[in-house]
Design a protein around this motif. Structure first.
Motif, PDB file in Angstrom:
ATOM      1  N   ALA A  88       0.866  -1.174   0.000  1.00 43.46           N
ATOM      2  CA  ALA A  88       0.000   0.000   0.000  1.00 43.46           C
ATOM      3  C   ALA A  88       0.906   1.227   0.000  1.00 43.46           C
ATOM      4  O   ALA A  88       1.626   1.484   0.963  1.00 43.46           O
ATOM      5  CB  ALA A  88      -0.911  -0.007   1.227  1.00 43.46           C
ATOM      6  N   GLY A  89       0.942   1.932  -1.120  1.00 43.33           N
ATOM      7  CA  GLY A  89       1.742   3.149  -1.238  1.00 43.33           C
ATOM      8  C   GLY A  89       3.206   2.947  -1.570  1.00 43.33           C
ATOM      9  O   GLY A  89       3.969   3.913  -1.591  1.00 43.33           O
ATOM     10  N   SER A  90       3.615   1.717  -1.857  1.00 46.30           N
ATOM     11  CA  SER A  90       5.021   1.483  -2.145  1.00 46.30           C
ATOM     12  C   SER A  90       5.192   0.228  -3.001  1.00 46.30           C
ATOM     13  O   SER A  90       4.209  -0.392  -3.414  1.00 46.30           O
ATOM     14  CB  SER A  90       5.817   1.350  -0.836  1.00 46.30           C
ATOM     15  OG  SER A  90       7.206   1.385  -1.087  1.00 46.30           O
ATOM     16  N   ILE A  91       6.439  -0.120  -3.257  1.00 48.48           N
ATOM     17  CA  ILE A  91       6.782  -1.333  -4.007  1.00 48.48           C
ATOM     18  C   ILE A  91       7.904  -2.045  -3.255  1.00 48.48           C
ATOM     19  O   ILE A  91       8.495  -1.486  -2.329  1.00 48.48           O
ATOM     20  CB  ILE A  91       7.217  -1.025  -5.451  1.00 48.48           C
ATOM     21  CG1 ILE A  91       8.429  -0.097  -5.469  1.00 48.48           C
ATOM     22  CG2 ILE A  91       6.048  -0.444  -6.249  1.00 48.48           C
ATOM     23  CD1 ILE A  91       9.040   0.126  -6.850  1.00 48.48           C
ATOM     24  N   ILE A 108       4.350  -5.564 -11.943  1.00 51.80           N
ATOM     25  CA  ILE A 108       3.169  -4.970 -11.316  1.00 51.80           C
ATOM     26  C   ILE A 108       2.171  -4.526 -12.386  1.00 51.80           C
ATOM     27  O   ILE A 108       0.991  -4.873 -12.329  1.00 51.80           O
ATOM     28  CB  ILE A 108       3.572  -3.787 -10.404  1.00 51.80           C
ATOM     29  CG1 ILE A 108       4.369  -4.302  -9.197  1.00 51.80           C
ATOM     30  CG2 ILE A 108       2.335  -3.006  -9.953  1.00 51.80           C
ATOM     31  CD1 ILE A 108       5.083  -3.222  -8.409  1.00 51.80           C
ATOM     32  N   THR A 109       2.652  -3.777 -13.371  1.00 48.36           N
ATOM     33  CA  THR A 109       1.727  -3.190 -14.347  1.00 48.36           C
ATOM     34  C   THR A 109       1.223  -4.192 -15.377  1.00 48.36           C
ATOM     35  O   THR A 109       0.099  -4.059 -15.867  1.00 48.36           O
ATOM     36  CB  THR A 109       2.369  -1.981 -15.053  1.00 48.36           C
ATOM     37  OG1 THR A 109       3.552  -2.398 -15.734  1.00 48.36           O
ATOM     38  CG2 THR A 109       2.703  -0.884 -14.042  1.00 48.36           C
ATOM     39  N   GLN A 110       2.033  -5.199 -15.698  1.00 52.04           N
ATOM     40  CA  GLN A 110       1.635  -6.146 -16.741  1.00 52.04           C
ATOM     41  C   GLN A 110       1.053  -7.446 -16.196  1.00 52.04           C
ATOM     42  O   GLN A 110       0.340  -8.142 -16.920  1.00 52.04           O
ATOM     43  CB  GLN A 110       2.836  -6.458 -17.640  1.00 52.04           C
ATOM     44  CG  GLN A 110       3.321  -5.237 -18.390  1.00 52.04           C
ATOM     45  CD  GLN A 110       4.655  -5.473 -19.091  1.00 52.04           C
ATOM     46  OE1 GLN A 110       5.079  -6.601 -19.308  1.00 52.04           O
ATOM     47  NE2 GLN A 110       5.339  -4.397 -19.440  1.00 52.04           N
ATOM     48  N   ARG A 111       1.360  -7.784 -14.943  1.00 55.16           N
ATOM     49  CA  ARG A 111       0.898  -9.063 -14.404  1.00 55.16           C
ATOM     50  C   ARG A 111      -0.131  -8.898 -13.286  1.00 55.16           C
ATOM     51  O   ARG A 111      -1.002  -9.735 -13.141  1.00 55.16           O
ATOM     52  CB  ARG A 111       2.078  -9.890 -13.928  1.00 55.16           C
ATOM     53  CG  ARG A 111       3.023 -10.224 -15.073  1.00 55.16           C
ATOM     54  CD  ARG A 111       4.074 -11.204 -14.635  1.00 55.16           C
ATOM     55  NE  ARG A 111       4.636 -11.893 -15.773  1.00 55.16           N
ATOM     56  CZ  ARG A 111       4.119 -12.980 -16.334  1.00 55.16           C
ATOM     57  NH1 ARG A 111       3.033 -13.509 -15.874  1.00 55.16           N
ATOM     58  NH2 ARG A 111       4.701 -13.537 -17.364  1.00 55.16           N
ATOM     59  N   LEU A 112      -0.004  -7.832 -12.504  1.00 56.28           N
ATOM     60  CA  LEU A 112      -0.967  -7.638 -11.415  1.00 56.28           C
ATOM     61  C   LEU A 112      -2.174  -6.824 -11.852  1.00 56.28           C
ATOM     62  O   LEU A 112      -3.316  -7.208 -11.580  1.00 56.28           O
ATOM     63  CB  LEU A 112      -0.298  -6.977 -10.210  1.00 56.28           C
ATOM     64  CG  LEU A 112       0.868  -7.729  -9.562  1.00 56.28           C
ATOM     65  CD1 LEU A 112       1.332  -7.008  -8.303  1.00 56.28           C
ATOM     66  CD2 LEU A 112       0.507  -9.170  -9.268  1.00 56.28           C
ATOM     67  N   ARG A 135      -3.249   1.743  -8.396  1.00 58.96           N
ATOM     68  CA  ARG A 135      -3.148   2.316  -9.758  1.00 58.96           C
ATOM     69  C   ARG A 135      -3.402   3.815  -9.727  1.00 58.96           C
ATOM     70  O   ARG A 135      -2.812   4.575 -10.491  1.00 58.96           O
ATOM     71  CB  ARG A 135      -4.164   1.661 -10.690  1.00 58.96           C
ATOM     72  CG  ARG A 135      -3.752   0.304 -11.182  1.00 58.96           C
ATOM     73  CD  ARG A 135      -4.844  -0.280 -12.028  1.00 58.96           C
ATOM     74  NE  ARG A 135      -4.935   0.452 -13.271  1.00 58.96           N
ATOM     75  CZ  ARG A 135      -4.959  -0.098 -14.469  1.00 58.96           C
ATOM     76  NH1 ARG A 135      -4.921  -1.395 -14.597  1.00 58.96           N
ATOM     77  NH2 ARG A 135      -5.037   0.644 -15.539  1.00 58.96           N
ATOM     78  N   ARG A 136      -4.304   4.248  -8.847  1.00 57.69           N
ATOM     79  CA  ARG A 136      -4.657   5.663  -8.767  1.00 57.69           C
ATOM     80  C   ARG A 136      -3.683   6.482  -7.926  1.00 57.69           C
ATOM     81  O   ARG A 136      -3.514   7.674  -8.179  1.00 57.69           O
ATOM     82  CB  ARG A 136      -6.066   5.822  -8.197  1.00 57.69           C
ATOM     83  CG  ARG A 136      -7.169   5.381  -9.131  1.00 57.69           C
ATOM     84  CD  ARG A 136      -8.567   5.685  -8.592  1.00 57.69           C
ATOM     85  NE  ARG A 136      -8.839   5.070  -7.304  1.00 57.69           N
ATOM     86  CZ  ARG A 136      -9.290   3.801  -7.152  1.00 57.69           C
ATOM     87  NH1 ARG A 136      -9.494   3.036  -8.194  1.00 57.69           N
ATOM     88  NH2 ARG A 136      -9.528   3.349  -5.943  1.00 57.69           N
ATOM     89  N   SER A 137      -3.056   5.868  -6.882  1.00 55.20           N
ATOM     90  CA  SER A 137      -2.351   6.703  -5.910  1.00 55.20           C
ATOM     91  C   SER A 137      -0.922   6.287  -5.581  1.00 55.20           C
ATOM     92  O   SER A 137      -0.222   7.074  -4.946  1.00 55.20           O
ATOM     93  CB  SER A 137      -3.156   6.730  -4.615  1.00 55.20           C
ATOM     94  OG  SER A 137      -3.197   5.429  -4.029  1.00 55.20           O
ATOM     95  N   ASN A 138      -0.471   5.126  -5.970  1.00 53.91           N
ATOM     96  CA  ASN A 138       0.872   4.686  -5.587  1.00 53.91           C
ATOM     97  C   ASN A 138       1.906   5.524  -6.341  1.00 53.91           C
ATOM     98  O   ASN A 138       1.881   5.574  -7.579  1.00 53.91           O
ATOM     99  CB  ASN A 138       1.033   3.198  -5.913  1.00 53.91           C
ATOM    100  CG  ASN A 138       2.299   2.613  -5.360  1.00 53.91           C
ATOM    101  OD1 ASN A 138       3.390   3.099  -5.636  1.00 53.91           O
ATOM    102  ND2 ASN A 138       2.175   1.544  -4.586  1.00 53.91           N
ATOM    103  N   PRO A 139       2.818   6.190  -5.645  1.00 53.81           N
ATOM    104  CA  PRO A 139       3.770   7.075  -6.333  1.00 53.81           C
ATOM    105  C   PRO A 139       4.742   6.348  -7.254  1.00 53.81           C
ATOM    106  O   PRO A 139       5.366   6.972  -8.119  1.00 53.81           O
ATOM    107  CB  PRO A 139       4.524   7.759  -5.187  1.00 53.81           C
ATOM    108  CG  PRO A 139       4.328   6.878  -4.012  1.00 53.81           C
ATOM    109  CD  PRO A 139       3.008   6.203  -4.191  1.00 53.81           C
TER     110      PRO A 139
END
Length: 144
Positions: A88-91, A108-112, A135-139
Motif C-alpha cells: 500500500a503506497g510502495s513497491i 506490477i503493471t503487466q501481471r498484477l 493504480r490511482r495513488s501509488n507514487p
C-alpha cells in the motif's frame, strides 16, 4: 518438517534457487538452528495452479523483487497474495541478488493490474489494499 511428515515441498520458482542455496549461511547468521539446502518436490512456474484445501490459487511469476518471485491469485474471491512485490503506497526492494527495478514495475503493471482494480492484495507485510487504489495513488506505479 517435510521429511518428518512426508510432505511435498512445492515451490519456489527456479529463479529463487539462490535463496535455498543460502539457507545454511542465513540460518547461522541469524542464530537459528542449522538449515540445509533442499530440492523442491515441484518447482512453481507461471500459469501453474496450487490447491490449498478446496481453494485453487493461480501462480503468476512476477520477477523484480527477486528473479523467481511468484504471486498467488485467487480470482474466485478477488484476492492476490503478492509478498513483497507491491505494498500500500510502495513497491518491493530490488537490491537483492538478481533484483531489477524495471522488471518489478513491469511485473506490477503487466501481471498484477490485469487481475482487476477490485482485487484486494495481501502483501508480505503491512496493510492490504486494492490494485485499483494503487493504480490511482501509488507514487511508484500509479496511473500506469
Amino acid at each position: 518438517l517435510a521429511e518428518r511428515l512426508s510432505l511435498p515441498i512445492i515451490g519456489p520458482h527456479t529463479g529463487d534457487q539462490y535463496w535455498i542455496d543460502a539457507l545454511p549461511q542465513q540460518s547461522a547468521m541469524f542464530g537459528f538452528p542449522p538449515a540445509r539446502q533442499f530440492t523442491p518436490t515441484r518447482w512453481l512456474q507461471d500459469g501453474n495452479t496450487v490447491a490449498i484445501g478446496r481453494e485453487t490459487l493461480h501462480v503468476r511469476h512476477c520477477p523484480g523483487h527477486t528473479p523467481g518471485h511468484v504471486v498467488f491469485h485467487a480470482p474466485q474471491i478477488d484476492r492476490a497474495f503478492v509478498g513483497d512485490v507491491l505494498f500500500a503506497g510502495s513497491i518491493g526492494r530490488t537490491d537483492f541478488p538478481g533484483g531489477n527495478h524495471q522488471q518489478l514495475i513491469d511485473s506490477i503493471t503487466q501481471r498484477l493490474w490485469p487481475m482487476g482494480d477490485q482485487t484486494v492484495f495481501i502483501p508480505g507485510h503491512g496493510p492490504e489494499s486494492t490494485f485499483g487504489r494503487e493504480r490511482r495513488s501509488n507514487p511508484y506505479v500509479g496511473n500506469t
